[in-house]
Design a protein around this motif. Structure first.
Motif, PDB file in Angstrom:
ATOM      1  N   GLU A  69       0.809  -1.229   0.000  1.00  0.00           N
ATOM      2  CA  GLU A  69       0.000   0.000   0.000  1.00  0.00           C
ATOM      3  C   GLU A  69       0.845   1.283   0.000  1.00  0.00           C
ATOM      4  OE1 GLU A  69       0.827  -1.075   4.251  1.00  0.00           O
ATOM      5  OE2 GLU A  69       0.188  -2.210   2.505  1.00  0.00           O
ATOM      6  N   SER A  70       2.167   1.136  -0.068  1.00  0.00           N
ATOM      7  CA  SER A  70       3.051   2.298  -0.009  1.00  0.00           C
ATOM      8  C   SER A  70       2.909   3.186  -1.243  1.00  0.00           C
ATOM      9  CB  SER A  70       4.506   1.851   0.113  1.00  0.00           C
ATOM     10  OG  SER A  70       5.355   2.978   0.087  1.00  0.00           O
ATOM     11  N   ARG A  71       2.749   4.469  -1.006  1.00  0.00           N
ATOM     12  CA  ARG A  71       2.714   5.467  -2.083  1.00  0.00           C
ATOM     13  C   ARG A  71       4.125   5.944  -2.413  1.00  0.00           C
ATOM     14  NH1 ARG A  71      -2.148   5.464  -4.500  1.00  0.00           N
ATOM     15  NH2 ARG A  71      -3.826   5.360  -2.990  1.00  0.00           N
ATOM     16  N   ASP A  72       5.135   5.433  -1.690  1.00  0.00           N
ATOM     17  CA  ASP A  72       6.519   5.833  -1.911  1.00  0.00           C
ATOM     18  C   ASP A  72       7.286   4.888  -2.819  1.00  0.00           C
ATOM     19  OD1 ASP A  72       6.414   8.147  -0.372  1.00  0.00           O
ATOM     20  OD2 ASP A  72       6.810   7.051   1.475  1.00  0.00           O
ATOM     21  N   ALA A  73       6.657   3.850  -3.342  1.00  0.00           N
ATOM     22  CA  ALA A  73       7.341   2.886  -4.209  1.00  0.00           C
ATOM     23  C   ALA A  73       7.391   3.398  -5.648  1.00  0.00           C
ATOM     24  CB  ALA A  73       6.643   1.536  -4.153  1.00  0.00           C
ATOM     25  N   ARG A  74       8.529   3.194  -6.286  1.00  0.00           N
ATOM     26  CA  ARG A  74       8.715   3.537  -7.694  1.00  0.00           C
ATOM     27  C   ARG A  74       9.200   2.281  -8.420  1.00  0.00           C
ATOM     28  NH1 ARG A  74       6.377   6.974  -5.625  1.00  0.00           N
ATOM     29  NH2 ARG A  74       6.754   9.213  -5.615  1.00  0.00           N
ATOM     30  N   ILE A  75       8.719   2.072  -9.659  1.00  0.00           N
ATOM     31  CA  ILE A  75       9.114   0.901 -10.429  1.00  0.00           C
ATOM     32  C   ILE A  75       9.435   1.282 -11.875  1.00  0.00           C
ATOM     33  CG2 ILE A  75       7.775  -0.750  -9.047  1.00  0.00           C
ATOM     34  CD1 ILE A  75       5.663  -0.731 -11.331  1.00  0.00           C
ATOM     35  N   CYS A  76      10.175   0.398 -12.549  1.00  0.00           N
ATOM     36  CA  CYS A  76      10.414   0.527 -13.983  1.00  0.00           C
ATOM     37  C   CYS A  76       9.581  -0.551 -14.678  1.00  0.00           C
ATOM     38  CB  CYS A  76      11.901   0.366 -14.305  1.00  0.00           C
ATOM     39  SG  CYS A  76      12.507  -1.327 -14.087  1.00  0.00           S
ATOM     40  N   THR A  77       9.706  -0.681 -15.984  1.00  0.00           N
ATOM     41  CA  THR A  77       8.903  -1.673 -16.703  1.00  0.00           C
ATOM     42  C   THR A  77       9.312  -3.110 -16.389  1.00  0.00           C
ATOM     43  OG1 THR A  77      10.321  -1.593 -18.653  1.00  0.00           O
ATOM     44  CG2 THR A  77       8.409  -0.112 -18.620  1.00  0.00           C
ATOM     45  N   PHE A  78      10.495  -3.302 -15.789  1.00  0.00           N
ATOM     46  CA  PHE A  78      10.931  -4.638 -15.379  1.00  0.00           C
ATOM     47  C   PHE A  78      10.616  -4.912 -13.910  1.00  0.00           C
ATOM     48  CE2 PHE A  78      13.507  -3.799 -19.121  1.00  0.00           C
ATOM     49  CZ  PHE A  78      13.341  -4.982 -19.821  1.00  0.00           C
ATOM     50  N   GLU A  79       9.903  -3.989 -13.272  1.00  0.00           N
ATOM     51  CA  GLU A  79       9.476  -4.078 -11.882  1.00  0.00           C
ATOM     52  C   GLU A  79      10.600  -3.939 -10.865  1.00  0.00           C
ATOM     53  OE1 GLU A  79       6.258  -6.851 -10.912  1.00  0.00           O
ATOM     54  OE2 GLU A  79       6.212  -7.365 -13.040  1.00  0.00           O
ATOM     55  N   CYS A  80      11.748  -3.394 -11.310  1.00  0.00           N
ATOM     56  CA  CYS A  80      12.774  -3.033 -10.342  1.00  0.00           C
ATOM     57  C   CYS A  80      12.093  -2.029  -9.420  1.00  0.00           C
ATOM     58  CB  CYS A  80      13.974  -2.406 -11.033  1.00  0.00           C
ATOM     59  SG  CYS A  80      14.755  -3.491 -12.241  1.00  0.00           S
ATOM     60  N   THR A  81      12.339  -2.117  -8.124  1.00  0.00           N
ATOM     61  CA  THR A  81      11.578  -1.340  -7.151  1.00  0.00           C
ATOM     62  C   THR A  81      12.497  -0.496  -6.278  1.00  0.00           C
ATOM     63  OG1 THR A  81       9.911  -3.088  -7.132  1.00  0.00           O
ATOM     64  CG2 THR A  81       9.879  -1.541  -5.288  1.00  0.00           C
ATOM     65  N   PHE A  82      12.148   0.772  -6.137  1.00  0.00           N
ATOM     66  CA  PHE A  82      12.931   1.710  -5.341  1.00  0.00           C
ATOM     67  C   PHE A  82      11.997   2.600  -4.542  1.00  0.00           C
ATOM     68  CE2 PHE A  82      15.236   0.611  -9.159  1.00  0.00           C
ATOM     69  CZ  PHE A  82      16.463   0.239  -8.655  1.00  0.00           C
ATOM     70  N   CYS A  83      12.497   3.141  -3.428  1.00  0.00           N
ATOM     71  CA  CYS A  83      11.706   4.114  -2.677  1.00  0.00           C
ATOM     72  C   CYS A  83      11.778   5.443  -3.422  1.00  0.00           C
ATOM     73  CB  CYS A  83      12.220   4.252  -1.246  1.00  0.00           C
ATOM     74  SG  CYS A  83      13.849   4.999  -1.077  1.00  0.00           S
ATOM     75  N   ALA A  84      10.842   6.329  -3.149  1.00  0.00           N
ATOM     76  CA  ALA A  84      10.794   7.626  -3.824  1.00  0.00           C
ATOM     77  C   ALA A  84      12.072   8.426  -3.570  1.00  0.00           C
ATOM     78  CB  ALA A  84       9.565   8.416  -3.365  1.00  0.00           C
ATOM     79  N   ASP A  85      12.605   8.360  -2.354  1.00  0.00           N
ATOM     80  CA  ASP A  85      13.824   9.115  -2.042  1.00  0.00           C
ATOM     81  C   ASP A  85      14.993   8.689  -2.925  1.00  0.00           C
ATOM     82  OD1 ASP A  85      12.522  10.568  -0.073  1.00  0.00           O
ATOM     83  OD2 ASP A  85      13.203   9.253   1.555  1.00  0.00           O
ATOM     84  N   CYS A  86      15.246   7.378  -3.017  1.00  0.00           N
ATOM     85  CA  CYS A  86      16.345   6.888  -3.853  1.00  0.00           C
ATOM     86  C   CYS A  86      16.065   7.143  -5.328  1.00  0.00           C
ATOM     87  CB  CYS A  86      16.584   5.397  -3.616  1.00  0.00           C
ATOM     88  SG  CYS A  86      17.348   5.027  -2.023  1.00  0.00           S
ATOM     89  N   ALA A  87      14.819   6.891  -5.751  1.00  0.00           N
ATOM     90  CA  ALA A  87      14.466   7.074  -7.161  1.00  0.00           C
ATOM     91  C   ALA A  87      14.710   8.505  -7.608  1.00  0.00           C
ATOM     92  CB  ALA A  87      13.010   6.683  -7.396  1.00  0.00           C
ATOM     93  N   GLU A  88      14.368   9.453  -6.778  1.00  0.00           N
ATOM     94  CA  GLU A  88      14.467  10.853  -7.171  1.00  0.00           C
ATOM     95  C   GLU A  88      15.846  11.451  -6.878  1.00  0.00           C
ATOM     96  OE1 GLU A  88      11.032  12.428  -5.162  1.00  0.00           O
ATOM     97  OE2 GLU A  88       9.738  11.062  -6.282  1.00  0.00           O
TER      98      GLU A  88
END
Length: 83
Positions: A18-37
């Motif tokens: 349910e996290s709104r802080d998750a970021r993904i790419c088309t391969f579903e690699c997953t990062f938190c918003a802080d690291c992604a940005e």
């Protein structure tokens, strides 16, 4: 169906389904918003794809289609170059 991985690949921060802080790419690699940005500049270090907000699976669907328990952690992501 999205895997909904449980943590950031860069810092290992927990990212529940349910996290709104998750970021993904088309391969579903997953990062938190802080690291992604701030660390990755919105680009996946694994595939050079765009990192976008991960959608939230509705609770009823989550009960039938559980999130993944598979954790991926690459502590060197902060210095990795996209391939």
């Amino acid at each position: 169906m999205l895997e909904l991985r449980p943590g950031c690949e860069c810092c290992d921060r927990d990212l529940p389904p349910e996290s709104r802080d998750a970021r993904i790419c088309t391969f579903e690699c997953t990062f938190c918003a802080d690291c992604a940005e701030s660390v990755l500049g919105g680009i996946c270090p694994n595939c050079a794809g765009e990192l976008v907000p991960r959608p939230i699976r509705p609770p009823a669907a989550l009960a039938r289609h559980l999130a993944s328990a598979r954790r991926v952690f690459n502590p060197g992501c902060r210095s990795q170059q996209a391939i």
